[in-house]
Design a protein around this motif. Structure first.
Motif, PDB file in Angstrom:
ATOM      1  N   MET A 183      12.859   6.233  -0.786  1.00 36.68           N
ATOM      2  CA  MET A 183      13.763   6.720  -1.615  1.00 36.68           C
ATOM      3  C   MET A 183      13.803   5.960  -2.876  1.00 36.68           C
ATOM      4  O   MET A 183      13.552   6.165  -3.951  1.00 36.68           O
ATOM      5  CB  MET A 183      15.361   6.740  -1.323  1.00 36.68           C
ATOM      6  CG  MET A 183      15.572   7.832   0.128  1.00 36.68           C
ATOM      7  SD  MET A 183      17.257   7.723   0.726  1.00 36.68           S
ATOM      8  CE  MET A 183      18.055   8.554  -0.590  1.00 36.68           C
ATOM      9  N   LYS A 184      13.721   4.802  -2.686  1.00 37.25           N
ATOM     10  CA  LYS A 184      13.449   3.685  -3.949  1.00 37.25           C
ATOM     11  C   LYS A 184      12.200   3.910  -4.841  1.00 37.25           C
ATOM     12  O   LYS A 184      12.475   4.094  -5.947  1.00 37.25           O
ATOM     13  CB  LYS A 184      13.729   2.199  -3.689  1.00 37.25           C
ATOM     14  CG  LYS A 184      13.511   1.064  -4.586  1.00 37.25           C
ATOM     15  CD  LYS A 184      13.796  -0.270  -4.090  1.00 37.25           C
ATOM     16  CE  LYS A 184      13.578  -1.418  -5.248  1.00 37.25           C
ATOM     17  NZ  LYS A 184      13.526  -2.885  -4.671  1.00 37.25           N
ATOM     18  N   TRP A 185      11.228   3.694  -4.048  1.00 38.23           N
ATOM     19  CA  TRP A 185       9.947   3.958  -4.774  1.00 38.23           C
ATOM     20  C   TRP A 185       9.676   5.241  -5.364  1.00 38.23           C
ATOM     21  O   TRP A 185       8.741   5.667  -6.343  1.00 38.23           O
ATOM     22  CB  TRP A 185       8.856   3.623  -3.804  1.00 38.23           C
ATOM     23  CG  TRP A 185       8.927   2.244  -3.388  1.00 38.23           C
ATOM     24  CD1 TRP A 185       9.404   1.061  -4.021  1.00 38.23           C
ATOM     25  CD2 TRP A 185       8.600   1.723  -1.912  1.00 38.23           C
ATOM     26  NE1 TRP A 185       9.166   0.157  -3.300  1.00 38.23           N
ATOM     27  CE2 TRP A 185       8.717   0.142  -2.094  1.00 38.23           C
ATOM     28  CE3 TRP A 185       8.038   2.463  -0.916  1.00 38.23           C
ATOM     29  CZ2 TRP A 185       8.583  -0.508  -1.009  1.00 38.23           C
ATOM     30  CZ3 TRP A 185       7.636   1.420  -0.013  1.00 38.23           C
ATOM     31  CH2 TRP A 185       8.075   0.059   0.090  1.00 38.23           C
ATOM     32  N   SER A 186      10.225   6.373  -4.764  1.00 35.07           N
ATOM     33  CA  SER A 186      10.284   7.717  -5.326  1.00 35.07           C
ATOM     34  C   SER A 186      11.164   8.305  -6.450  1.00 35.07           C
ATOM     35  O   SER A 186      11.151   9.225  -6.875  1.00 35.07           O
ATOM     36  CB  SER A 186      10.365   8.738  -4.222  1.00 35.07           C
ATOM     37  OG  SER A 186      11.391   8.739  -3.537  1.00 35.07           O
ATOM     38  N   GLY A 187      12.219   7.239  -6.392  1.00 37.68           N
ATOM     39  CA  GLY A 187      13.191   7.479  -7.326  1.00 37.68           C
ATOM     40  C   GLY A 187      14.330   8.414  -6.672  1.00 37.68           C
ATOM     41  O   GLY A 187      15.180   9.112  -7.394  1.00 37.68           O
ATOM     42  N   ALA A 188      14.186   8.978  -5.465  1.00 33.40           N
ATOM     43  CA  ALA A 188      15.113   9.778  -4.693  1.00 33.40           C
ATOM     44  C   ALA A 188      16.470   9.391  -4.815  1.00 33.40           C
ATOM     45  O   ALA A 188      16.668   8.421  -4.350  1.00 33.40           O
ATOM     46  CB  ALA A 188      14.485  10.290  -3.472  1.00 33.40           C
ATOM     47  N   LYS A 189      17.597  10.335  -5.020  1.00 34.16           N
ATOM     48  CA  LYS A 189      18.908   9.855  -4.938  1.00 34.16           C
ATOM     49  C   LYS A 189      19.409  10.693  -3.525  1.00 34.16           C
ATOM     50  O   LYS A 189      20.627   9.927  -3.105  1.00 34.16           O
ATOM     51  CB  LYS A 189      19.844  10.411  -6.036  1.00 34.16           C
ATOM     52  CG  LYS A 189      19.411   9.586  -7.283  1.00 34.16           C
ATOM     53  CD  LYS A 189      20.222  10.169  -8.356  1.00 34.16           C
ATOM     54  CE  LYS A 189      19.917   9.525  -9.692  1.00 34.16           C
ATOM     55  NZ  LYS A 189      18.546   9.326 -10.115  1.00 34.16           N
ATOM     56  N   ASP A 190      18.701  11.667  -2.969  1.00 29.69           N
ATOM     57  CA  ASP A 190      19.276  12.248  -1.714  1.00 29.69           C
ATOM     58  C   ASP A 190      18.342  12.217  -0.846  1.00 29.69           C
ATOM     59  O   ASP A 190      17.054  12.384  -0.995  1.00 29.69           O
ATOM     60  CB  ASP A 190      19.835  13.589  -1.883  1.00 29.69           C
ATOM     61  CG  ASP A 190      20.884  13.568  -3.159  1.00 29.69           C
ATOM     62  OD1 ASP A 190      21.733  12.907  -2.851  1.00 29.69           O
ATOM     63  OD2 ASP A 190      20.838  14.280  -4.203  1.00 29.69           O
ATOM     64  N   ILE A 191      18.691  12.307   0.447  1.00 29.39           N
ATOM     65  CA  ILE A 191      17.970  12.652   1.542  1.00 29.39           C
ATOM     66  C   ILE A 191      18.450  13.562   2.680  1.00 29.39           C
ATOM     67  O   ILE A 191      19.304  13.693   2.949  1.00 29.39           O
ATOM     68  CB  ILE A 191      17.523  11.347   2.433  1.00 29.39           C
ATOM     69  CG1 ILE A 191      16.385  11.718   3.615  1.00 29.39           C
ATOM     70  CG2 ILE A 191      18.903  10.609   3.008  1.00 29.39           C
ATOM     71  CD1 ILE A 191      16.052  10.514   4.341  1.00 29.39           C
ATOM     72  N   GLU A 224       2.677   6.253  -6.882  1.00 28.55           N
ATOM     73  CA  GLU A 224       1.395   6.918  -7.730  1.00 28.55           C
ATOM     74  C   GLU A 224       1.803   8.436  -7.538  1.00 28.55           C
ATOM     75  O   GLU A 224       1.400   9.249  -8.656  1.00 28.55           O
ATOM     76  CB  GLU A 224       0.053   6.479  -7.059  1.00 28.55           C
ATOM     77  CG  GLU A 224      -0.980   7.235  -7.792  1.00 28.55           C
ATOM     78  CD  GLU A 224      -2.336   6.720  -7.091  1.00 28.55           C
ATOM     79  OE1 GLU A 224      -3.419   7.065  -7.724  1.00 28.55           O
ATOM     80  OE2 GLU A 224      -2.235   7.025  -5.691  1.00 28.55           O
ATOM     81  N   LYS A 225       1.839   8.979  -6.124  1.00 27.38           N
ATOM     82  CA  LYS A 225       2.190  10.195  -6.187  1.00 27.38           C
ATOM     83  C   LYS A 225       3.223  11.044  -6.765  1.00 27.38           C
ATOM     84  O   LYS A 225       3.165  12.373  -6.772  1.00 27.38           O
ATOM     85  CB  LYS A 225       1.859  10.627  -4.512  1.00 27.38           C
ATOM     86  CG  LYS A 225       0.584  10.030  -4.013  1.00 27.38           C
ATOM     87  CD  LYS A 225      -0.514  10.478  -4.616  1.00 27.38           C
ATOM     88  CE  LYS A 225      -1.756  10.105  -3.777  1.00 27.38           C
ATOM     89  NZ  LYS A 225      -3.052  10.470  -4.639  1.00 27.38           N
ATOM     90  N   THR A 226       4.140  10.277  -6.868  1.00 21.80           N
ATOM     91  CA  THR A 226       5.402  10.883  -7.336  1.00 21.80           C
ATOM     92  C   THR A 226       5.598  10.671  -8.662  1.00 21.80           C
ATOM     93  O   THR A 226       6.672  11.269  -9.291  1.00 21.80           O
ATOM     94  CB  THR A 226       6.753  10.421  -6.503  1.00 21.80           C
ATOM     95  OG1 THR A 226       6.951   8.932  -6.557  1.00 21.80           O
ATOM     96  CG2 THR A 226       6.702  10.779  -5.202  1.00 21.80           C
ATOM     97  N   SER A 227       4.891   9.922  -9.301  1.00 27.22           N
ATOM     98  CA  SER A 227       5.172   9.804 -10.790  1.00 27.22           C
ATOM     99  C   SER A 227       5.234  10.849 -11.730  1.00 27.22           C
ATOM    100  O   SER A 227       5.802  10.571 -12.982  1.00 27.22           O
ATOM    101  CB  SER A 227       4.035   8.426 -11.314  1.00 27.22           C
ATOM    102  OG  SER A 227       2.660   9.199 -11.016  1.00 27.22           O
ATOM    103  N   ASP A 264       0.691  -1.113   0.099  1.00 26.02           N
ATOM    104  CA  ASP A 264      -0.093   0.019   0.067  1.00 26.02           C
ATOM    105  C   ASP A 264       0.947   1.120   0.162  1.00 26.02           C
ATOM    106  O   ASP A 264       0.756   2.376  -0.595  1.00 26.02           O
ATOM    107  CB  ASP A 264      -0.857  -0.049   1.371  1.00 26.02           C
ATOM    108  CG  ASP A 264      -2.085  -1.017   1.198  1.00 26.02           C
ATOM    109  OD1 ASP A 264      -2.460  -1.623  -0.134  1.00 26.02           O
ATOM    110  OD2 ASP A 264      -2.685  -1.270   2.090  1.00 26.02           O
ATOM    111  N   VAL A 265       1.710   1.145   0.788  1.00 30.44           N
ATOM    112  CA  VAL A 265       2.696   2.315   0.807  1.00 30.44           C
ATOM    113  C   VAL A 265       3.465   2.438  -0.536  1.00 30.44           C
ATOM    114  O   VAL A 265       3.635   3.723  -1.045  1.00 30.44           O
ATOM    115  CB  VAL A 265       3.838   2.204   2.009  1.00 30.44           C
ATOM    116  CG1 VAL A 265       4.641   3.377   2.150  1.00 30.44           C
ATOM    117  CG2 VAL A 265       3.043   2.097   3.385  1.00 30.44           C
ATOM    118  N   GLU A 266       3.832   1.440  -0.854  1.00 25.15           N
ATOM    119  CA  GLU A 266       4.652   1.457  -2.142  1.00 25.15           C
ATOM    120  C   GLU A 266       3.940   2.039  -3.292  1.00 25.15           C
ATOM    121  O   GLU A 266       4.363   2.948  -4.281  1.00 25.15           O
ATOM    122  CB  GLU A 266       5.286  -0.148  -2.722  1.00 25.15           C
ATOM    123  CG  GLU A 266       5.948   0.048  -3.977  1.00 25.15           C
ATOM    124  CD  GLU A 266       6.456  -1.295  -4.234  1.00 25.15           C
ATOM    125  OE1 GLU A 266       7.162  -1.473  -5.276  1.00 25.15           O
ATOM    126  OE2 GLU A 266       6.209  -2.195  -3.642  1.00 25.15           O
TER     127      GLU A 266
END
Length: 298
Positions: free
Chosen positions: A268-276, A191-194, A184-186
Motif C-alpha cells: 500500500m505504501k509503495w503504490s500509494g494506495a489508501k484502501d485495500i 515502477e509499475k504503479t508510477s 526488488d519488490v519495492e
C-alpha cells in the motif's frame, strides 16, 4: 434445464493445504453460478522444512499422504466429477518434491501439479476479480502466501503486468528474506504503479481475510491504510500466546499474520494506495474457474 456438477480444488501451499469443493450450477440462458460447498484446511507448514533444508521432512510427508487420502475420500463422498491439485512455492523448491508427488499418486491416486509463480498468478487471475474491478480504476492485486507473494496490476479492467516474488510469511518468520529482496519488490511496485494517479489494493490470503473479519466491515467495503497500520501495531504489541488468546487466532495463524500484514502495508505504501479490498478469493477459486474454463472451451 438446471445441471449441477461438483469440482474440487486442492491448494498445497507453504503454510497449509486446502481442499475447496464447489457446485457449478448451469442453466441455459443464465450466467453460470459457482457455489462453495465445502472448504477444508489442514495446517501442514511445508515451508518450515523446505526453506531451511530444501526437503519435505518425513513427518510432513506422512501428514501430506494422510491429508490427500482424506481429501480423496471427501471428493468421492461429494461426488466430485473433476478436480485439480496444485502445489506452489514450498513444493517448487523441495528437492524431494517430485518424489513426494509420485508417492502421493501411488498411495492416493491424486495427481499433483507443481506450478511456477507465473502459472500461480495466472490461475488466481481466473477468479471473480472482474466483479470487483471498476473498468475506469487501477488496482494492485496482492496474494500473500507462505513462500511467495503474487502481484498483478489491473487498469481499466485489464491485466497490465504480473509478477511473483519469493516474499512469503513463512520465509519472513525464518529470516530468509534479504533486504535486497524487499528492495526488488519495492522497486517493481513503484515502477509499475508510477503512471497511475490513484491505485487501490485487492488483498487475498487467509491472513488478510482474518484481519477483515475482525474489522467488522461489511462485505465489499475496503479497509483503510490507517486501520491496517493500527492493527499491525496491535499484532506487534502482543506475544504469540496473547494473539491466540485475545484475538482468538489459530496457532498456525498467530505467527504468520504479522509478516503478512507487513507485506500488505508495504504494498500500500509503495503504490500509494489508501484502501485495500478483501474479496475472500484465492488460488483454490482460480483452480475451480480454470477447470470450468477447460470444459467450456472443449
Amino acid at each position: 434445464m438446471l445441471t449441477i456438477e461438483k469440482y474440487g480444488a486442492i491448494d498445497i501451499g507453504s503454510n497449509a493445504v486446502r481442499l475447496l469443493i464447489s457446485s457449478i450450477h448451469e442453466e441455459e440462458g443464465k450466467t453460470t453460478r459457482f457455489k462453495k460447498t465445502s472448504l477444508v484446511r489442514v495446517p501442514i507448514r511445508l515451508g518450515a522444512d523446505v526453506f531451511k533444508t530444501k526437503h519435505v521432512s518425513d513427518e510432513n510427508i506422512t501428514r501430506m499422504i494422510d491429508a490427500m487420502q482424506a481429501y480423496q475420500l471427501l471428493m468421492k463422498t461429494h461426488k466430485v466429477v473433476k478436480y485439480k491439485a496444485c502445489a506452489t512455492s514450498a513444493m517448487r523448491e523441495a528437492e524431494n518434491g517430485e518424489e513426494l508427488v509420485n508417492l502421493i499418486k501411488e498411495r492416493t491416486g491424486i495427481q499433483i501439479d507443481i506450478i511456477d509463480g507465473k502459472d500461480e498468478a495466472a490461475i488466481i487471475a481466473m477468479t471473480d476479480l472482474h466483479e470487483l474491478i471498476n473498468t475506469d480504476a487501477t488496482y494492485l492485486y496482492v496474494d500473500v502466501g507462505g513462500g511467495s507473494t503474487e502481484f498483478t496490476l489491473y487498469h481499466n479492467g485489464k491485466t497490465v503486468v504480473s509478477k511473483s516474488f519469493k516474499l512469503g510469511t513463512v520465509r519472513l518468520l525464518n529470516n530468509l528474506v534479504s533486504d535486497e529482496s524487499w528492495r526488488d519488490v519495492e522497486y517493481w511496485i513503484k515502477e509499475k504503479t508510477s503512471d497511475y494517479s490513484r491505485v487501490s489494493l485487492i488483498g487475498s490470503g487467509g491472513n488478510i481475510n482474518n484481519i477483515f473479519k475482525n474489522s467488522g466491515k461489511s462485505i465489499g467495503k475496503p479497509l483503510s491504510f490507517l486501520y491496517l497500520s493500527s492493527y499491525y501495531e496491535l499484532l506487534n504489541s502482543l506475544t504469540y500466546e496473547e494473539r491466540i488468546w485475545q484475538l482468538n487466532l489459530n496457532q498456525d495463524r498467530a505467527d504468520v499474520i504479522v509478516p503478512a500484514a507487513r507485506i500488505y502495508l508495504s504494498a500500500m505504501k509503495w503504490s500509494g494506495a489508501k484502501d485495500i479490498y478483501v474479496p475472500k478469493i484465492g488460488l483454490s477459486d482460480g483452480i475451480i474457474k480454470s477447470l470450468y474454463s477447460e470444459k467450456f472451451n472443449k
